[in-house]
Design a protein around this motif. Structure first.
Motif, PDB file in Angstrom:
ATOM      1  N   ASP A  31      15.162   3.857  -2.837  1.00  0.00           N
ATOM      2  CA  ASP A  31      14.230   4.253  -1.996  1.00  0.00           C
ATOM      3  C   ASP A  31      13.671   5.534  -2.352  1.00  0.00           C
ATOM      4  O   ASP A  31      14.406   6.676  -2.382  1.00  0.00           O
ATOM      5  CB  ASP A  31      14.738   4.021  -0.516  1.00  0.00           C
ATOM      6  CG  ASP A  31      14.861   2.549  -0.164  1.00  0.00           C
ATOM      7  OD1 ASP A  31      14.506   1.691  -0.936  1.00  0.00           O
ATOM      8  OD2 ASP A  31      15.659   2.296   0.941  1.00  0.00           O
ATOM      9  N   ILE A  50       2.229   7.675  -6.839  1.00  0.00           N
ATOM     10  CA  ILE A  50       3.266   6.519  -7.110  1.00  0.00           C
ATOM     11  C   ILE A  50       3.883   6.983  -8.516  1.00  0.00           C
ATOM     12  O   ILE A  50       4.960   6.474  -8.725  1.00  0.00           O
ATOM     13  CB  ILE A  50       2.214   5.521  -7.183  1.00  0.00           C
ATOM     14  CG1 ILE A  50       1.510   4.938  -5.740  1.00  0.00           C
ATOM     15  CG2 ILE A  50       2.839   4.155  -7.828  1.00  0.00           C
ATOM     16  CD1 ILE A  50       2.590   4.617  -4.719  1.00  0.00           C
ATOM     17  N   ALA A  89      -0.171   0.706  -0.521  1.00  0.00           N
ATOM     18  CA  ALA A  89       0.982   1.358  -0.058  1.00  0.00           C
ATOM     19  C   ALA A  89       0.441   2.562   1.043  1.00  0.00           C
ATOM     20  O   ALA A  89      -0.530   3.060   0.540  1.00  0.00           O
ATOM     21  CB  ALA A  89       1.839   2.071  -0.915  1.00  0.00           C
ATOM     22  N   ILE A  95       9.133   3.551  -0.293  1.00  0.00           N
ATOM     23  CA  ILE A  95       9.109   2.579  -1.483  1.00  0.00           C
ATOM     24  C   ILE A  95      10.219   2.540  -2.078  1.00  0.00           C
ATOM     25  O   ILE A  95      10.895   3.468  -2.631  1.00  0.00           O
ATOM     26  CB  ILE A  95       7.833   3.489  -2.433  1.00  0.00           C
ATOM     27  CG1 ILE A  95       6.675   3.584  -1.881  1.00  0.00           C
ATOM     28  CG2 ILE A  95       7.786   2.529  -3.524  1.00  0.00           C
ATOM     29  CD1 ILE A  95       5.683   2.798  -1.196  1.00  0.00           C
ATOM     30  N   LEU A 115       7.592  -2.125  -7.860  1.00  0.00           N
ATOM     31  CA  LEU A 115       7.559  -1.116  -6.517  1.00  0.00           C
ATOM     32  C   LEU A 115       7.148  -2.114  -5.149  1.00  0.00           C
ATOM     33  O   LEU A 115       6.197  -2.708  -5.621  1.00  0.00           O
ATOM     34  CB  LEU A 115       6.567   0.012  -6.816  1.00  0.00           C
ATOM     35  CG  LEU A 115       6.891   1.085  -7.812  1.00  0.00           C
ATOM     36  CD1 LEU A 115       6.523   0.531  -9.257  1.00  0.00           C
ATOM     37  CD2 LEU A 115       6.032   2.304  -7.460  1.00  0.00           C
ATOM     38  N   GLN A 117       6.997  -2.227  -1.030  1.00  0.00           N
ATOM     39  CA  GLN A 117       7.172  -1.305   0.485  1.00  0.00           C
ATOM     40  C   GLN A 117       7.117  -2.499   1.250  1.00  0.00           C
ATOM     41  O   GLN A 117       6.144  -3.207   1.691  1.00  0.00           O
ATOM     42  CB  GLN A 117       5.655  -0.502   0.592  1.00  0.00           C
ATOM     43  CG  GLN A 117       5.952   0.307   1.973  1.00  0.00           C
ATOM     44  CD  GLN A 117       4.668   1.283   2.028  1.00  0.00           C
ATOM     45  OE1 GLN A 117       3.606   0.874   1.920  1.00  0.00           O
ATOM     46  NE2 GLN A 117       4.918   2.721   2.468  1.00  0.00           N
ATOM     47  N   VAL A 122       3.740  -3.404  -4.481  1.00  0.00           N
ATOM     48  CA  VAL A 122       2.806  -2.377  -4.475  1.00  0.00           C
ATOM     49  C   VAL A 122       2.519  -2.154  -6.117  1.00  0.00           C
ATOM     50  O   VAL A 122       1.442  -1.501  -6.386  1.00  0.00           O
ATOM     51  CB  VAL A 122       3.475  -0.950  -3.879  1.00  0.00           C
ATOM     52  CG1 VAL A 122       2.682   0.126  -4.311  1.00  0.00           C
ATOM     53  CG2 VAL A 122       3.909  -1.234  -2.457  1.00  0.00           C
TER      54      VAL A 122
END
Length: 152
Positions: A31, A50, A89, A95, A115, A117, A122
């Protein structure tokens, strides 16, 4: 209030192979907590943030599987990173990034990451790295990824 594009724009977003989006296929996850400053003007997490999360997860993945200890005098250089932004996101909210080695070549390694969330998908990333020695010569990638490959 969400000031991003209307939901009809989502049909234009990239769609990677659905089989690559299953977190159960990935042997590692971590995370990453976004910061308030990671938001863009639309109050979404910024694309650059990101990309930074992807990098952070990649380093954590290498620490978890001991890869860094095996490469000793080699450097692993990123030669390609492709990121597909699949959903929005927001801050706050961790994430979760799932990581796996997709394939290993003689001197290259391909890492894939999903990825999420919460329940929202994402993004998806694919990074290619090569191993080089201090003189810059390409070297074989150490074969230390048993158990860290993308699962069938």
């Amino acid at each position: 209030m969400d000031v991003g594009p209307p939901a009809s724009y989502l049909r234009f977003m990239p769609k990677p192979d659905p089989a690559l989006l299953d977190p159960a296929r990935y042997p590692f996850s971590c995370d990453i907590e976004p910061r308030f400053g990671d938001q863009d003007l639309n109050r979404h997490l910024n694309n650059v943030a990101i990309a930074s999360f992807i990098e952070d997860a990649r380093v954590r993945f290498y620490h978890a599987n001991g890869f860094r200890a095996h490469i000793r005098d080699l450097n692993v250089m990123i030669v390609s990173v492709a990121i597909e932004y699949l959903g929005q996101a927001h801050y706050p909210g961790a994430i979760t990034i799932h990581c796996a080695v997709e394939k290993i070549g003689r001197s290259s390694l391909t890492l894939v990451q999903v990825l999420r969330q919460g329940e929202t998908l994402v993004g998806f990333a694919r990074s290619v790295m090569v191993a080089v020695d201090p003189q810059g010569a390409v070297q074989p990638v150490p074969q230390v990824f048993d158990g860290w490959m993308l699962r069938s």
